[in-house]
Design a protein around this motif. Structure first.
Motif, PDB file in Angstrom:
ATOM      1  N   TYR A 101      -3.345   6.076  -0.446  1.00  0.00           N
ATOM      2  CA  TYR A 101      -4.231   6.623   0.570  1.00  0.00           C
ATOM      3  C   TYR A 101      -3.626   7.889   1.180  1.00  0.00           C
ATOM      4  N   GLU A 151      -6.999   8.472   6.253  1.00  0.00           N
ATOM      5  CA  GLU A 151      -7.993   7.472   5.856  1.00  0.00           C
ATOM      6  C   GLU A 151      -7.446   6.043   5.863  1.00  0.00           C
ATOM      7  N   TYR A 152      -6.150   5.886   6.099  1.00  0.00           N
ATOM      8  CA  TYR A 152      -5.554   4.554   5.998  1.00  0.00           C
ATOM      9  C   TYR A 152      -5.803   3.740   7.263  1.00  0.00           C
ATOM     10  N   ASP A 206       0.860  -1.177   0.000  1.00  0.00           N
ATOM     11  CA  ASP A 206       0.000   0.000   0.000  1.00  0.00           C
ATOM     12  C   ASP A 206       0.901   1.234   0.000  1.00  0.00           C
TER      13      ASP A 206
END
Length: 338
Positions: free
Chosen positions: A62, A66-67, A27
């Protein structure tokens, strides 16, 4: 293995994309809105290698707020002056069992990471590899696949099972990792390297190859390397290489590995961003002063870079004023191609 790259600029993208290519789940977290939105809009990042073969690599990106992922390891790649703020924005998703790995330029980042991660969970290193962020959502990996090397070490200088697994994944991604048990010596080797190449190439707006081709380059490099090693020896740092080996590294990377590359400090200066000189040359000056040793050449270069930064900010201000000024009829016609 699952990684989360925090700071998805040029180097963050290189590490993240190549770890993803090696079969890991990755991510990406970043705070620069134009960059994040561009990657979301196009479904990933456009990757080139040496300005060729531009293609889209899908990825998940992200904002910190918000992660909520749960990686095995975070990979931190930010500018030194950005790290504290980003760590605060990210602390809500850090967990005690997670590792922090970084190859950031300069010194100062490890102390900041230790406020959020246990000492036995921190791994840091250095990367001799060149990457350029052309703009939001567009990155260029410099050098053939497998080019470049890196060193890394545990903060505790005691490699555990996870460290060896991390090295294995870095090998699969072709970063050519070298695991050491000399933490400070590992990091300071890159500080010394950058204190020569990054700073001088920035001051004189030239590529690494152009600098190394100058007939007086070795003399200039040796002066900076000798001062830096004098500082490190006074502080008890056991360097990984001799002074001659450090000079050989400067010449090899500049002449053979990345002769056409403009270092990251130059890229910051060219794009009107603050440089990391205080965390490189400036760090050596402060470390020397602890032992009543004045690294005068590094101090002089630090001041020179700050003066150049002032000049670039003046240039940026003038540029913005010209863009905001009302255009004459003739200028408007010229802009329209009439």
């Amino acid at each position: 293995m699952k990684f989360t790259v925090v700071g998805s600029g040029a180097m963050g993208l290189r590490y993240g994309v190549l770890l993803q290519d090696a079969g890991n789940e990755v991510d990406f977290v970043d705070g620069w809105k134009p960059h994040v939105e561009k990657m979301r809009e196009q479904g990933g990042v456009y990757v080139s290698r040496d300005h060729e073969d531009k293609h889209l690599v899908p990825l998940k990106v992200y904002y910190p707020e918000e992660y909520d992922g749960n990686p095995d390891c975070y990979v931190f790649f930010l500018k030194q002056m950005q790290l504290s703020d980003m760590l605060k924005r990210c602390e809500h998703f850090f967990k005690p069992n997670q590792y922090a790995f970084t190859c950031m330029n300069g010194m100062g980042h490890v102390e900041k990471l230790l406020k959020y991660f246990k000492p036995d969970k921190v791994v840091a290193g250095t990367a001799l590899v060149a990457t350029v962020l052309n703009g939001p959502g567009d990155v260029d990996f410099i050098g053939k696949r497998g080019a470049g090397t890196m060193n890394l070490a545990n903060y505790t200088e005691k490699p555990d099972d996870f460290t060896h697994k991390l090295v294995e994944q870095l090998e699969k991604a072709q970063f050519n990792p070298n695991l050491t048990t000399n933490f400070r010596g590992t990091l300071m080797a890159k500080v010394v390297f950058n204190s020569v190449v990054n700073t001088l190439c920035t001051m004189f707006e030239m590529t690494m190859g152009e600098y190394a081709d100058y007939e007086g380059a070795d003399e200039m490099s040796r002066q900076l390397i000798d001062e830096a090693y004098d500082v490190c020896e006074r502080d008890g740092v056991q360097m990984l290489t001799t002074r001659k080996e450090e000079l050989d590294s400067v010449n090899y990377v500049s002449k053979v590995a990345n002769p056409l590359h403009y270092p990251s400090m130059y890229q910051d200066m060219h794009n009107y961003r603050p440089t990391e000189v205080d965390y490189i040359n400036g760090y050596l000056v402060k470390l020397g002063m602890k032992h009543n040793y004045f690294a005068k050449t590094h101090a002089f270069l630090t001041h020179e870079v700050h003066l150049a930064e002032r000049g670039k900010q003046r240039e940026l201000k003038r540029k913005r004023e010209e863009e905001a000024a009302p255009k004459t009829v003739v200028e408007e016609q010229q802009a329209a191609g009439r």
